[in-house]
Design a protein around this motif. Structure first.
Motif, mmCIF file in Angstrom:
data_model
loop_
_atom_site.group_PDB
_atom_site.id
_atom_site.type_symbol
_atom_site.label_atom_id
_atom_site.label_comp_id
_atom_site.label_asym_id
_atom_site.label_seq_id
_atom_site.Cartn_x
_atom_site.Cartn_y
_atom_site.Cartn_z
ATOM 1 N N GLU A 113 -0.998 3.559 11.455
ATOM 2 C CA GLU A 113 0.492 3.115 11.145
ATOM 3 C C GLU A 113 0.735 4.146 9.569
ATOM 4 O OE1 GLU A 113 2.773 4.316 13.176
ATOM 5 O OE2 GLU A 113 4.367 4.326 11.724
ATOM 6 N N VAL A 114 -0.016 3.832 9.118
ATOM 7 C CA VAL A 114 0.542 4.184 7.534
ATOM 8 C C VAL A 114 -0.407 5.382 7.222
ATOM 9 C CG1 VAL A 114 -0.758 3.316 4.645
ATOM 10 C CG2 VAL A 114 -0.038 1.375 6.476
ATOM 11 N N ARG A 115 -1.489 5.774 7.757
ATOM 12 C CA ARG A 115 -1.887 6.894 8.340
ATOM 13 C C ARG A 115 -1.056 8.403 8.338
ATOM 14 N NH1 ARG A 115 -7.525 8.343 7.783
ATOM 15 N NH2 ARG A 115 -8.040 6.139 8.529
ATOM 16 N N ARG A 116 -0.561 7.533 9.633
ATOM 17 C CA ARG A 116 0.255 8.643 10.301
ATOM 18 C C ARG A 116 1.483 8.673 9.259
ATOM 19 N NH1 ARG A 116 -0.963 5.725 15.089
ATOM 20 N NH2 ARG A 116 0.069 4.070 15.124
ATOM 21 N N ARG A 117 1.766 7.594 8.401
ATOM 22 C CA ARG A 117 3.232 7.986 7.709
ATOM 23 C C ARG A 117 2.687 8.331 6.386
ATOM 24 N NH1 ARG A 117 5.641 1.438 7.734
ATOM 25 N NH2 ARG A 117 5.934 1.420 9.920
ATOM 26 N N LEU A 118 1.594 8.402 6.342
ATOM 27 C CA LEU A 118 1.045 9.517 5.115
ATOM 28 C C LEU A 118 1.215 11.258 5.528
ATOM 29 C CD1 LEU A 118 -1.765 7.178 2.651
ATOM 30 C CD2 LEU A 118 0.965 7.386 2.195
ATOM 31 N N ILE A 119 0.005 10.923 6.189
ATOM 32 C CA ILE A 119 0.511 12.782 6.849
ATOM 33 C C ILE A 119 1.749 12.731 6.843
ATOM 34 C CG2 ILE A 119 -0.704 13.839 8.967
ATOM 35 C CD1 ILE A 119 -3.371 11.871 9.501
ATOM 36 N N SER A 120 2.531 12.526 7.956
ATOM 37 C CA SER A 120 3.975 12.669 7.946
ATOM 38 C C SER A 120 4.813 13.182 6.955
ATOM 39 C CB SER A 120 4.896 12.084 9.039
ATOM 40 O OG SER A 120 5.145 10.871 8.984
ATOM 41 N N ARG A 121 4.016 12.221 6.032
ATOM 42 C CA ARG A 121 5.699 12.512 4.409
ATOM 43 C C ARG A 121 4.635 14.064 4.117
ATOM 44 N NH1 ARG A 121 5.042 7.952 -0.372
ATOM 45 N NH2 ARG A 121 2.968 9.098 -0.729
ATOM 46 N N PRO B 235 0.441 -1.542 0.109
ATOM 47 C CA PRO B 235 -0.002 0.089 -0.055
ATOM 48 C C PRO B 235 0.826 1.515 0.178
ATOM 49 C CG PRO B 235 -0.672 -1.583 2.033
ATOM 50 C CD PRO B 235 0.626 -2.321 1.221
ATOM 51 N N SER B 236 0.206 2.416 -0.722
ATOM 52 C CA SER B 236 0.978 3.385 -0.800
ATOM 53 C C SER B 236 1.233 4.232 0.679
ATOM 54 C CB SER B 236 0.306 4.973 -1.358
ATOM 55 O OG SER B 236 0.060 5.799 -1.649
ATOM 56 N N GLY B 237 2.241 4.494 1.371
ATOM 57 C CA GLY B 237 2.884 5.173 3.024
ATOM 58 C C GLY B 237 3.633 3.988 3.557
ATOM 59 N N VAL B 238 3.301 2.466 2.814
ATOM 60 C CA VAL B 238 3.707 1.544 3.789
ATOM 61 C C VAL B 238 5.034 1.290 3.857
ATOM 62 C CG1 VAL B 238 3.892 -0.442 1.964
ATOM 63 C CG2 VAL B 238 3.531 -0.957 4.174
ATOM 64 N N THR C 16 -2.899 15.923 -0.590
ATOM 65 C CA THR C 16 -3.616 16.060 0.376
ATOM 66 C C THR C 16 -4.503 16.120 1.221
ATOM 67 O OG1 THR C 16 -5.647 15.641 -1.289
ATOM 68 C CG2 THR C 16 -4.783 18.335 -1.587
ATOM 69 N N VAL C 17 -5.128 15.973 2.405
ATOM 70 C CA VAL C 17 -5.858 14.783 3.317
ATOM 71 C C VAL C 17 -7.386 14.160 2.150
ATOM 72 C CG1 VAL C 17 -7.937 14.739 4.819
ATOM 73 C CG2 VAL C 17 -5.827 16.579 5.056
ATOM 74 N N GLU C 18 -7.204 14.248 1.147
ATOM 75 C CA GLU C 18 -8.700 13.740 0.018
ATOM 76 C C GLU C 18 -7.637 12.712 -0.392
ATOM 77 O OE1 GLU C 18 -10.404 16.074 -2.943
ATOM 78 O OE2 GLU C 18 -12.107 14.106 -4.178
ATOM 79 N N GLN C 19 -6.378 12.987 -1.014
ATOM 80 C CA GLN C 19 -5.208 11.783 -1.693
ATOM 81 C C GLN C 19 -5.409 11.085 -0.830
ATOM 82 O OE1 GLN C 19 -2.708 15.364 -3.025
ATOM 83 N NE2 GLN C 19 -3.267 14.996 -5.237
ATOM 84 N N ILE C 20 -5.054 11.626 0.288
ATOM 85 C CA ILE C 20 -4.300 10.251 1.388
ATOM 86 C C ILE C 20 -5.398 9.101 1.843
ATOM 87 C CG2 ILE C 20 -4.508 10.715 3.904
ATOM 88 C CD1 ILE C 20 -2.322 12.712 3.311
ATOM 89 N N GLU C 21 -6.780 10.098 1.512
ATOM 90 C CA GLU C 21 -7.900 9.186 1.916
ATOM 91 C C GLU C 21 -8.094 8.114 0.433
ATOM 92 O OE1 GLU C 21 -9.365 8.119 4.569
ATOM 93 O OE2 GLU C 21 -8.477 9.945 5.724
ATOM 94 N N ASN C 22 -7.881 8.587 -0.389
ATOM 95 C CA ASN C 22 -7.907 8.342 -1.724
ATOM 96 C C ASN C 22 -6.916 6.704 -1.063
ATOM 97 O OD1 ASN C 22 -8.579 6.686 -4.381
ATOM 98 N ND2 ASN C 22 -7.217 8.832 -5.467
ATOM 99 N N ARG C 23 -5.816 7.055 -1.021
ATOM 100 C CA ARG C 23 -4.199 5.886 -0.909
ATOM 101 C C ARG C 23 -5.333 5.311 0.368
ATOM 102 N NH1 ARG C 23 0.677 8.013 -2.831
ATOM 103 N NH2 ARG C 23 -0.103 8.919 -5.363
#
Ligand code: ADP
Ligand code: 5GP
Length: 185
Positions: free
Chosen positions: A126-134, A11-14, A138-145
């Motif tokens: 943890e992936v959500r945290r990593r994507l946010i910290s990267r 997954p994206s952000g892993v 945008t928030v929408e793109q993160i949710e999409n991923r």
């Protein structure tokens, strides 16, 4: 020892990009393939380094010319593995592809000796945290991923190996052991 084609998915952000960077820094005989993409360049990225950033027109032309080992479209963009680039690199060493699961399975069809490696997270949170910290989407793109994560993980059984990226160096060492074992088969 044979040269091997290794596919790194997950997954994206892993942490695939982070792992791939460390692996290639630590192993001089391992090349990271550079994909073509139509997505926008992120800050700090350079053309020909992280990706070959090309237009959609050019991408479609390359599909026509049978120039990709595999390609797929997601997050509204095209991504593809340039065939010639991989063939050339495989003559000189091992090659690492950092691509999505559909691409990985497509590669395996054409190259049954390719090693499919799935990187999984210790948890979804943890992936959500990593994507946010990267901080590159945008928030929408993160949710999409994140919404695509379940799909990626559902293909785990079709992959040859699964590696948990909890502690980064442990995951990298585990992958290095797998590559060593596969090379001497
Ligand atoms: P991907 O290429 O899979 O989308 P990245 O390699 O860009 O993921 O990693 C996403 C974020 O998580 C980055 O900010 C990266 O520094 C961080 N990261 C990667 N691996 C770990 C890890 N084992 N522990 C904590 N953070 C990590
Ligand atoms: P990103 O936009 O974060 O760089 O990448 C998004 C997704 O595209 C990731 O899951 C990544 O593995 C995948 N990807 C990158 N290059 C390729 C490629 O050449 N082929 C395929 N199928 N997926 C790719």
């Amino acid at each position: 020892m044979r040269n091997v084609l290794i596919v790194l998915s997950g997954p994206s952000g892993v942490g695939k990009g982070t792992i791939a960077k460390l692996l290639t820094e630590r192993n001089e005989n391992l090349f990271l393939s550079i994909s073509c993409t139509t997505r926008k360049m992120r800050e700090g990225e350079r053309d020909g380094k992280e990706y070959f950033f090309i237009t959609k027109e050019k991408f479609l032309q390359k599909i026509e010319n049978n120039g990709f080992l595999e390609y797929s479209s997601h997050f509204d963009n095209f991504y593809g593995t340039p065939k010639q680039f991989v063939h050339e690199k495989l003559e000189g060493g091992d090659v690492l592809l950092e691509i999505d699961v559909n691409g990985g399975l497509e590669v395996k069809k054409n190259y049954p000796s390719a090693i499919l490696l799935m990187v999984v997270p210790p948890s979804i949170e943890e992936v959500r945290r990593r994507l946010i910290s990267r901080n590159t989407e945008t928030v929408e793109q993160i949710e999409n991923r994140l919404s695509r994560m379940e799909y990626e993980l559902s293909k785990k059984e079709l992959y040859d190996y699964t590696v948990i990226n909890d502690d980064l160096l442990t995951a990298v060492a585990e992958i290095e052991d797998i590559i060593k074992k596969e090379k001497s088969r």
